[in-house]
Scaffold this motif. Structure first.
Motif, PDB file in Angstrom:
ATOM      1  N   ALA A 194     146.817 -49.575  47.981  1.00  0.00           N
ATOM      2  CA  ALA A 194     147.837 -50.588  47.705  1.00  0.00           C
ATOM      3  C   ALA A 194     147.547 -51.292  46.379  1.00  0.00           C
ATOM      4  O   ALA A 194     148.458 -51.527  45.575  1.00  0.00           O
ATOM      5  CB  ALA A 194     147.888 -51.600  48.851  1.00  0.00           C
ATOM      6  N   LEU A 195     146.266 -51.580  46.122  1.00  0.00           N
ATOM      7  CA  LEU A 195     145.893 -52.225  44.862  1.00  0.00           C
ATOM      8  C   LEU A 195     146.177 -51.314  43.680  1.00  0.00           C
ATOM      9  O   LEU A 195     146.663 -51.768  42.634  1.00  0.00           O
ATOM     10  CB  LEU A 195     144.411 -52.602  44.904  1.00  0.00           C
ATOM     11  CG  LEU A 195     143.850 -53.288  43.651  1.00  0.00           C
ATOM     12  CD1 LEU A 195     144.605 -54.584  43.370  1.00  0.00           C
ATOM     13  CD2 LEU A 195     142.357 -53.547  43.813  1.00  0.00           C
ATOM     14  N   GLN A 196     145.896 -50.021  43.840  1.00  0.00           N
ATOM     15  CA  GLN A 196     146.185 -49.071  42.762  1.00  0.00           C
ATOM     16  C   GLN A 196     147.684 -49.009  42.474  1.00  0.00           C
ATOM     17  O   GLN A 196     148.104 -48.980  41.305  1.00  0.00           O
ATOM     18  CB  GLN A 196     145.669 -47.684  43.130  1.00  0.00           C
ATOM     19  CG  GLN A 196     145.862 -46.659  42.021  1.00  0.00           C
ATOM     20  CD  GLN A 196     145.509 -45.252  42.455  1.00  0.00           C
ATOM     21  OE1 GLN A 196     146.195 -44.649  43.273  1.00  0.00           O
ATOM     22  NE2 GLN A 196     144.415 -44.725  41.909  1.00  0.00           N
ATOM     23  N   SER A 197     148.498 -48.996  43.509  1.00  0.00           N
ATOM     24  CA  SER A 197     149.945 -48.908  43.327  1.00  0.00           C
ATOM     25  C   SER A 197     150.504 -50.176  42.687  1.00  0.00           C
ATOM     26  O   SER A 197     151.408 -50.112  41.846  1.00  0.00           O
ATOM     27  CB  SER A 197     150.627 -48.649  44.674  1.00  0.00           C
ATOM     28  OG  SER A 197     150.183 -47.417  45.230  1.00  0.00           O
ATOM     29  N   ILE A 198     149.977 -51.337  43.067  1.00  0.00           N
ATOM     30  CA  ILE A 198     150.413 -52.589  42.449  1.00  0.00           C
ATOM     31  C   ILE A 198     150.025 -52.608  40.968  1.00  0.00           C
ATOM     32  O   ILE A 198     150.800 -53.040  40.111  1.00  0.00           O
ATOM     33  CB  ILE A 198     149.809 -53.789  43.202  1.00  0.00           C
ATOM     34  CG1 ILE A 198     150.415 -53.881  44.607  1.00  0.00           C
ATOM     35  CG2 ILE A 198     150.048 -55.086  42.433  1.00  0.00           C
ATOM     36  CD1 ILE A 198     149.744 -54.896  45.498  1.00  0.00           C
ATOM     37  N   THR A 199     148.820 -52.106  40.675  1.00  0.00           N
ATOM     38  CA  THR A 199     148.385 -52.020  39.275  1.00  0.00           C
ATOM     39  C   THR A 199     149.274 -51.065  38.491  1.00  0.00           C
ATOM     40  O   THR A 199     149.613 -51.316  37.323  1.00  0.00           O
ATOM     41  CB  THR A 199     146.918 -51.561  39.196  1.00  0.00           C
ATOM     42  OG1 THR A 199     146.102 -52.403  40.017  1.00  0.00           O
ATOM     43  CG2 THR A 199     146.406 -51.634  37.761  1.00  0.00           C
ATOM     44  N   LEU A 200     149.674 -49.963  39.122  1.00  0.00           N
ATOM     45  CA  LEU A 200     150.613 -49.035  38.484  1.00  0.00           C
ATOM     46  C   LEU A 200     151.927 -49.735  38.165  1.00  0.00           C
ATOM     47  O   LEU A 200     152.475 -49.570  37.058  1.00  0.00           O
ATOM     48  CB  LEU A 200     150.869 -47.837  39.405  1.00  0.00           C
ATOM     49  CG  LEU A 200     151.994 -46.889  38.979  1.00  0.00           C
ATOM     50  CD1 LEU A 200     151.641 -46.201  37.668  1.00  0.00           C
ATOM     51  CD2 LEU A 200     152.291 -45.867  40.072  1.00  0.00           C
ATOM     52  N   ALA A 201     152.442 -50.508  39.112  1.00  0.00           N
ATOM     53  CA  ALA A 201     153.694 -51.233  38.873  1.00  0.00           C
ATOM     54  C   ALA A 201     153.549 -52.197  37.697  1.00  0.00           C
ATOM     55  O   ALA A 201     154.449 -52.310  36.853  1.00  0.00           O
ATOM     56  CB  ALA A 201     154.105 -51.989  40.136  1.00  0.00           C
ATOM     57  N   LEU A 202     152.418 -52.874  37.615  1.00  0.00           N
ATOM     58  CA  LEU A 202     152.178 -53.785  36.488  1.00  0.00           C
ATOM     59  C   LEU A 202     152.100 -53.022  35.172  1.00  0.00           C
ATOM     60  O   LEU A 202     152.639 -53.471  34.148  1.00  0.00           O
ATOM     61  CB  LEU A 202     150.880 -54.563  36.717  1.00  0.00           C
ATOM     62  CG  LEU A 202     150.893 -55.583  37.862  1.00  0.00           C
ATOM     63  CD1 LEU A 202     149.496 -56.177  38.050  1.00  0.00           C
ATOM     64  CD2 LEU A 202     151.907 -56.682  37.598  1.00  0.00           C
ATOM     65  N   ALA A 203     151.431 -51.846  35.194  1.00  0.00           N
ATOM     66  CA  ALA A 203     151.310 -51.044  33.969  1.00  0.00           C
ATOM     67  C   ALA A 203     152.672 -50.559  33.493  1.00  0.00           C
ATOM     68  O   ALA A 203     152.977 -50.606  32.284  1.00  0.00           O
ATOM     69  CB  ALA A 203     150.377 -49.857  34.223  1.00  0.00           C
TER      70      ALA A 203
END
Length: 219
Positions: free
Chosen positions: A36-45
């Protein structure tokens, strides 16, 4: 402009760190949190790229990544885990230390491959593409070294996160393709869910080694 590239690389690097966290985690709940943290970071990127490069269509991609992969899929997998009652440690083919060492080697390989084949590309684009390739390779490694079917689903989704990051850095894909890919991932999740429940129903476990044993018995 240099500051924008620095933030973009920072977010891509954070995604790579979460890929190593996926390999390191011992329990399924922690794996789902890391994903979930990786996906949220992807959304931010993706959102940062949309703003810094003036590409408003990517904001839709960022929202899809945040809503679908940062919230919907982790919650769905968490409920699946609760329903199956598999809160124990994740079964592994190799130890965590060896998996992390292989992950470091794959990260170096990604850097070398991108430097070899993308010689005419700008340096910042090469670096981001190398990070994206490393995330894809680490997701594939996770599918290899974990025997639990749920964590293999997470490895597959992590690979797709790396592909989205690479497509964003390479000026992205047409929006209709991005939306269709998102729905394809959602359909794949449902297929995986049915697959996991069938394994549990048949073998009283979600360890895919049970499938290998059944195949061996039939021989």
């Amino acid at each position: 402009m240099r500051g924008a590239y620095d933030i973009s690389h920072l977010l891509a690097g954070a995604m790579l760190v979460t890929s190593f966290a996926l390999l390191y985690q011992q329990r399924i709940a922690a794996v789902l949190n890391a994903f979930a943290l990786q996906s949220i970071t992807l959304a931010l990127a993706v959102a940062w790229t949309a703003w810094s490069d003036n590409r408003p269509d990517l904001f839709i991609t960022a929202l899809i990544a945040l809503g679908l992969k940062g919230i919907v899929i982790p919650v769905a997998l968490r409920r699946m885990v609760e329903r199956l009652g598999i809160h124990r440690e994740v079964e592994k083919v190799v130890g965590v230390g060896l998996a992390l060492l292989v992950g470091l080697a794959l990260t170096g390989l990604a850097q070398a491959l991108v430097a070899k084949v993308a010689t005419g590309t700008a340096s910042h684009a090469r670096e981001e593409l190398a990070l994206a390739l490393a995330i894809v390779l680490l997701g594939f490694l996770m599918m290899i070294v974990r025997r639990n079917a749920v964590t293999q689903v997470v490895g597959f989704m992590s690979m797709e996160n790396g592909l989205i990051l690479a497509a964003t850095g390479a000026r992205g894909m047409p929006l209709v393709v991005e939306v269709s890919v998102a729905f394809s991932v959602l359909i794949a999740l449902f297929v995986f869910a049915v697959f996991v429940f069938r394994i549990r129903e048949r073998f009283d476990t979600v360890d895919i080694e049970a499938l290998d044993r059944m195949r061996g018995d039939r021989r």
